[in-house]
Structure formats: structure tokens, C-alpha cells
Design a protein around this motif. Sequence first.
Motif, PDB file in Angstrom:
ATOM      1  N   MET A 244      33.801  35.940  34.649  1.00  0.00           N
ATOM      2  CA  MET A 244      34.718  34.963  35.217  1.00  0.00           C
ATOM      3  C   MET A 244      35.991  34.848  34.404  1.00  0.00           C
TER       4      MET A 244
ATOM      5  N   LYS B 263      37.719  37.037  32.890  1.00  0.00           N
ATOM      6  CA  LYS B 263      38.710  38.037  33.285  1.00  0.00           C
ATOM      7  C   LYS B 263      39.460  37.576  34.528  1.00  0.00           C
ATOM      8  N   LEU B 264      38.670  37.142  35.507  1.00  0.00           N
ATOM      9  CA  LEU B 264      39.239  36.720  36.785  1.00  0.00           C
ATOM     10  C   LEU B 264      40.218  35.568  36.564  1.00  0.00           C
TER      11      LEU B 264
ATOM     12  N   LEU C   2      43.370  36.659  34.923  1.00  0.00           N
ATOM     13  CA  LEU C   2      44.204  37.354  35.885  1.00  0.00           C
ATOM     14  C   LEU C   2      44.939  36.354  36.759  1.00  0.00           C
ATOM     15  N   LEU C   3      44.178  35.338  37.174  1.00  0.00           N
ATOM     16  CA  LEU C   3      44.736  34.314  38.039  1.00  0.00           C
ATOM     17  C   LEU C   3      45.864  33.577  37.314  1.00  0.00           C
TER      18      LEU C   3
ATOM     19  N   SER D 263      48.904  35.724  36.805  1.00  0.00           N
ATOM     20  CA  SER D 263      49.707  35.985  38.002  1.00  0.00           C
ATOM     21  C   SER D 263      50.485  34.746  38.421  1.00  0.00           C
TER      22      SER D 263
END
Lengths: 571, 340
Positions: B1, B3-4, B7-8, B11
Motif C-alpha cells: 500500500m 507504494k500506491l 504514487l498517489l 502525482s
Amino acid sequence: MINKINSTIGYKKKLLKELYKDKFLFFSILFSILVVAFFVLLPLYNVFLESITFKGQYSLQNYIDSFSRSGNITIIWNTLKLGFVSSTLSLIFGFIFAYATSYLDIKGKKVFDFIATLPIISPPFVVAMSAILLFGRVGLITRGLLGLRNFEIYGFHGLVLVQVLSFFPIAYLMLVGLFKNIDPSVEEAARDLGASRGKVFSTITLPLMLPGIANAFLLVFIQSIADFSNPVVIGGNFTTISVKIYQEGIGNFQLGVATALAMILLTISIKIFVLQRNYINKKSYITVTGKASRARDLITEKNIVRPIYYSLIVLTAFVFLMYALIPIGSFVNLWGVDYGFTLKHYKYIFDFGTTPIYQTTYLSVIATIITGIASMIIAFLIARKEFIGKSFLEFTTIMALAIPGTIIGLGYVISYNVTYNIPFTNFVVIPTLTGTAFIIIMAFIIRNLPVGIRSGISSLQQIDPSIEEAAQILGASSSTVIRTVTIPMIKDAFFSGLIYSFARSMTLVSTIIFLISAKWKLLTPAIMNNIDTGRIGVASAYCTILIVIVSLVMFVIKLTLDFKKQELNNE
Amino acid sequence: MKKLKNLLISSVTLLLIACGGSKEPEKTFTFYAGLQDDHAAMIAKEFQAKTGIKTDYVRMSSGEVLARLKAEKNNMTASVWYGGPADAFVAAQAEGLLEPYKSKEDQYIPANLKDPGNYWTGIYVGYLGFVGNQKMLAEKGLEMPKSWNDLLDPKFKGEIVVAHPGSSGTAYTMVATLVQLMGEDQAMEYLKQLNQNIRQYTKSGTAPGRMAGQGEVTVGITFLHDAIKYKKEGFTDIIISAPEEGTGFEIGGVALLKNAPNPEAGKMFIDWVLSKEVQELGKTVGSYQFLTNSNANPPEEAMQLKGTKLIDYDFDWAGNNRVRLVERFTNETNTDIPQK
């Protein structure tokens, strides 16, 4: 009766409670709904408002005008005919390519895969440009090779050709992902029991693919009827609704009629969407228990492989020819007149046209990352979770695809040229967004989200939710389930979604025509301008650069994917 | 999670940077350009070099500019509209989108090439005419048309291309010219007959010239300076003619926009582009129109058109009747458009 109501209320309460407990879920739903409300519904509402406003008053006059003008009924019929023919052919092409690369023992699969993804990495009107260079009155093939004098490429057949070439990759990408997820053991069991290849195909493979096929058809159909650039370049006297919207709104300064026509187009798209969704939702297609357990035994029978293989080669050669013309055109002095080699078109770009290249790439990368993640989360929410507002979320995100780009763009300009305050205060919730990078990124995201979500949903529909439920029962939170169970299973769809979003952002035309500003210039309008003024060489050079950039990004994504696979295997 | 999540977060941060970065600094100047891209780019570069004001432009067709101005009414992002046919400026004025400005160069601009109320001023003049492909004409055994009447010859069936007045200012100039030349009913009758010889209506007004140059079509109807440009770029089979009954012309205009963000720079810009020196720069990027400043020397390439018979084109009338005429044209010709 009261018991029933009570139990429904109880059920809803339970849903809400679960939602609150799972913060990740709660915030993703809230965020998704907010984005959809502001970037799909509000602009659309403003467009709708415009369509029912006539001389400052509410009126249906624009609709009456739209229908009473001679020719408009023909135009609506034209659009439907085009959509039907283009999506049927695209589906057949996409299916042949996908079937061949997943089921047949043939050489050159990488080439076919590359060819089938090639058309998405260039703006669609470039295919139209190639078609004119090849089949126009002075086309290389029509005039140069065959000596034809009066061949007509402009019109319905030219448009179908160009649309099929531009849109069959969408069908291919969706179908290939699904083929890969079908567990071969089912088919092999049938084979072992004595079923023929044909029987296995028609009773097992095809039915399993039906939702995917229907989805692909829907996507291509909606793209086809909303397509603006191809009909403009190659439609000739065959007019479609989206061209008419442009002519009325931009050429004729009749925003009212344009928005009314847009609402008609939207209604058609939504009808088709509803029809397709109801049909698919009635059937259950859960057949796959996780990942395909092992590699499929590929078909080697010559009577099956050969005809498919040869038709594949013909199609491939054709697509290849269309695309080879673009880089060639970029090194040619003046197409149709002087075929001497030159670098002057690239020099022209590097002298004063590099800004659009950098800016388009930059904005597309940002949009792609957000689209990739958001579409998978929304797909997961829609396919797997029950929550209030679910059908709203599903319907509106997919609907975004059905709105013609020109109207979304115009809707954005109308809606976001003002600031939004909290009522009765000066606190600004949304500042003026026109002219900013933000609005362009949002346009990219909204245009690409539907495709990502749909492909996510189709992959998820093939996977039995019990796997995820098992994880959940064992105590994993939603986010853990997504990360450790769901994402690995839909990884292919996720990455093809990424590639698709990036390519589409780079090549989007209609929406961003309205959103580019002096500060943010984009590639496709630059290319369009150059086609418009006849600088085919410069347009081709821009396209070549565009294709190189998209290919590079694709390559990087594929590389990451392969790397990840190896990592998993090593574990 | 994790990583996700990272990334979120990254971004979203990127997104914020992207919007934050786009806040325009105060001292910039933006114009909407209705003329060709290289011309606009050259002008922007020169103006910035001369004044030090950071200059940006967006190139759009006149219809696109107008649509955008309407949408941006309450929050103009550009200060000036530079280039584009005068009737589009008339339409913009009717919508209350322009701000009157009398330039100091005004004295050098003839009265018939500007708006009496100073809402817009002409920067160049282009003539409407025919562009033919020599080779194609010879192949078909056809003579280069020299009059509007010649175009009706059945021998030209399927050989002529013109833009659609619904999307192109050039094509609208043709419709307005014919109506002023023959009267409305007769002009519509003429266009209906012409329709039988039309191979295709294009979106853009310059496309017919290019198509004739490439030999995609035998005759195109367009502004002749565009045809001269194409010929200079290498489409050597191009020949041009102007209709002997008389032809219409366009005035490319420049105007200050209402509620412009940087009106001082806008006024400076308008003075500058109207000057003799800047008007004469056009030919360096292939713009071969006649110029409006009476001191400026027109490009020698345009001189071959010098004796052309022009009608007394009424821009106000053309601008005010646009919607009605385009609608009538569309209705009357639609009945005859082959729906393949």
C-alpha cells in the motif's frame, strides 16, 4: 412490509457503517464522486442549459431548429451507420489479432502486437492524412500504382477505413487482456472429452468473451460517433453529428443549436450504453479462478492457423504501410510534387515549434499516472463494492466517453472561467481554471478514465470475487486487498490502460482545442494547423516525433512490467 | 500500500505544481492570432524583442476565436485579436466583445479598411479568386475559369472545391460576395447550380488552394494570396485568376478586446502592427496580402493581382447577415448534396 423496509434501512446503515470504518474506501468514493461532479456533470449541465436557452429565455427552439433543418435527420442517420459499420469491422479485426496472438502457434507475434497497438500512438487524423496521400486523386497507390484518375477516398468508405484503422486497437487491447485471463484448463477439458476446436470456440471461448466483445463494441461505437477529426479530414460530403456540432458552434456561431445537437448525440450514446449494460449484467461470467493456471497449448492445426495467419499478414502490411508514410513524409520536400530528401521540416520545428512537444509530454505524463490509479480504484469500487451512489459513479464516469470532446471542452470553458465561492462568503473553492495546466490535465483524465475503468471492470468480472473475499475475511483491509490480490490479477489491464491513456492524452484533439492557452500549447493543434495550411511535411515531422515519444514511454512501461514479472518469479 | 500511497501523493503534488506554475505573471501580453502560425510566431517574437514584454499567442480559426471570446467574456485571457476576417470582428463587436481604440497609425489607414467606430482596424487585404492546377486542367481539356459564370459549366462537374461557409470565413466571403453582386435570391440559385459541380466542401478556407496545388482537385475557390504562397512553396502547377464580374475581398483586422488583462500592451501592440515596417514584415513569412498602411509597399508577389475588379464589399452588412445567409446556404444546398 415494515419488516422489509426495516431490513433495507438496516442494510443501508450497515453499508454506511462499513464505509466509515474503511477510511480508504470512504475517501476514494468521496473523491471520485467529487471529481465526477465537477468535471463531468457541471460542464454538461452548463451545456444543457445553453441548449435550452434561446435569446435569454428557456425554450426548446434550438431542438426544433436542429430537427427541422433539412439534412439533419440524414446526418443523424449517417452517424449511426458509420458507428455501426466501423465498430463491427474494428471488432472483427481486433478479435482476429487478439485470437491469433493468444491462441495460435505462429511466428511474429510481437510484430502483430506492435502493429495492433501502433494506431493508438498517433492522432487519428494522421491515418486520414496517410489515406489521402495513398488513395487520394494523386495518391501513391491510386494514381501512381494503378493509374486511377477518379478514385474518391473522401466520404463514407474512406471514413470507415480510417476509423477502423484508428479504433480496432481499442478492441484488440481489451480482447487480448481477456483472452489471457481465460484459464486454458476449461477449454482443454472440453477438448479431452472429444469436442472439436470449433465446438470449443463456439461453446466456451466465445461465450466467455461476450462481455468483453460487447464492451469493445460499445467503446468503439461511442468513439466512432463522437469522432471529430477523421470526418473533418476525410468525410467529404458525408457529414456526421460531431462535425455538424463544430460547424454550428464554431463556424455558424450558433452555440444553442450546437449544444442541442450534442445532447442528441449524447442521448444516443447513453441509450446504447444502457442497453449493453443491462444485457451483460443479466448474465454471470465468472469463470476464472484467479490467474490462468498455466500457459495454453497453442493451436497448430494448419487449416486453422494458415487462413488466420495470412489475413493477419495482409492487415499488418496495410497498417504498416499507412504508418510508414508518416516518417517518410517528414523527410520529403513536397508530397505529390517533389519527393527529394530534406531535413527542413525538422529544422522548422526546432527553430520555433518545440514548446508543444515538451508541454504535451509533461502534462500527459501527469495525467496518465493519475488516470491509471484512479481508474483501477474506481473499477474496483464498481465491480466489487456496494455503496450508496455506486450506479451514479459508474454511469457518469463511463458517460464521459460518450460526450463529444468539443462539447466537454466548451463546457469547461463556460464552467471554469469563473470562480466558485462557498455561498455567501468570499472563500474560493475553485479558482478560475481556464488557461491553466490543471484544466488540460483534468480534460485528459476525464477523457481517458472511462476506458481504464471499463477495461478494469471487464477484467474484474472474469475473476471470482471469492478470492478477494477470502482475503477480506482473513482481516485484510480494502487497500491491502487491492494491492495484494486485485492489482496483481488485473495488472495487464492496468498497464495497457496506462499506455492507452498516455497515447490518448498525447493525441487528443477535440476537447483541448478550447483549452490550449498562450502558456500551454499542445501538439495536436499544432499538427492540425500545419495540415490545415498544407504543410504536410511539418505535420508529418511532428507526428514522427510524437510517435517516437509514445513508443519510448510504451517501451519503458513494458520493460517495468517484464521486470516485475521476473521479480515475482524470483520470489 | 505504501507504494500506491506514495504514487498517489507524488502525482497529486505534481498536479499542484503544474497548476501553481501556470499562474501568469503580471507583465505578459497575449493575443489570439487568426492568421497563419509562422506569421503569428514571428510577430510575437519581434514584439517581445522590441518591447521586452513577454508575448504569447494562440492561433485559432476566426470561428474558434469568436467562440472562445464569448465563453471568456467575463474573464478575458488575451488582450488583442490579431488577424482574421473583418466580418468576424463585426460579429464580435455586436456581441460586445471589443473595445474601441483609435491607433496613432489610424491616419495612414484608408477609411474603407477600418471600422468607423474604431472597434477594429484593417491590417491587410486579400482578394477572393480561383486557383487551378495547370496539369489537371490540361488533362481534362478544360480552360482556367475566368468568371463566376464559367464555374457553372457542366464540364466542371466534380472538379471544384470550396470550403463550407458554416466553418470558413473564406467561404462566407464568397457567399456574401455573390449576394452583393447578384442579389440574394439569384445568388442562392447560383450556389445551388454551383453545388452540382462541387466535389467537396472543406472545413478550412485555405484547403482548396492546397488541394489544387497537389492535384487533388482541378479548381479551388480561395483567397489568392494563399495560392501564391502555395505556389512559392513548390506547388508549381498552380495558376490563379480573379472573376471578371468582380470579386469580394477580406480585410484582416486587429482589435482590442473588452476587459483585456493588459490593455496598455494591447494598444502598443496595435500601434506597432499597423506601422509600415511591421506590415511589410508579413512577406518574409509568406503572407502576400495587400497592406492597409498607405505608406507600406505591398509584396511584389501580390502585384500580379493589381488590376482585379473588386466589388464594393459591405463588411457591416456581411457581418450582420452571416447567420441568416449561412443558414439559407446550408438549407438550399443540402437538398442537393449527394449523401453517399
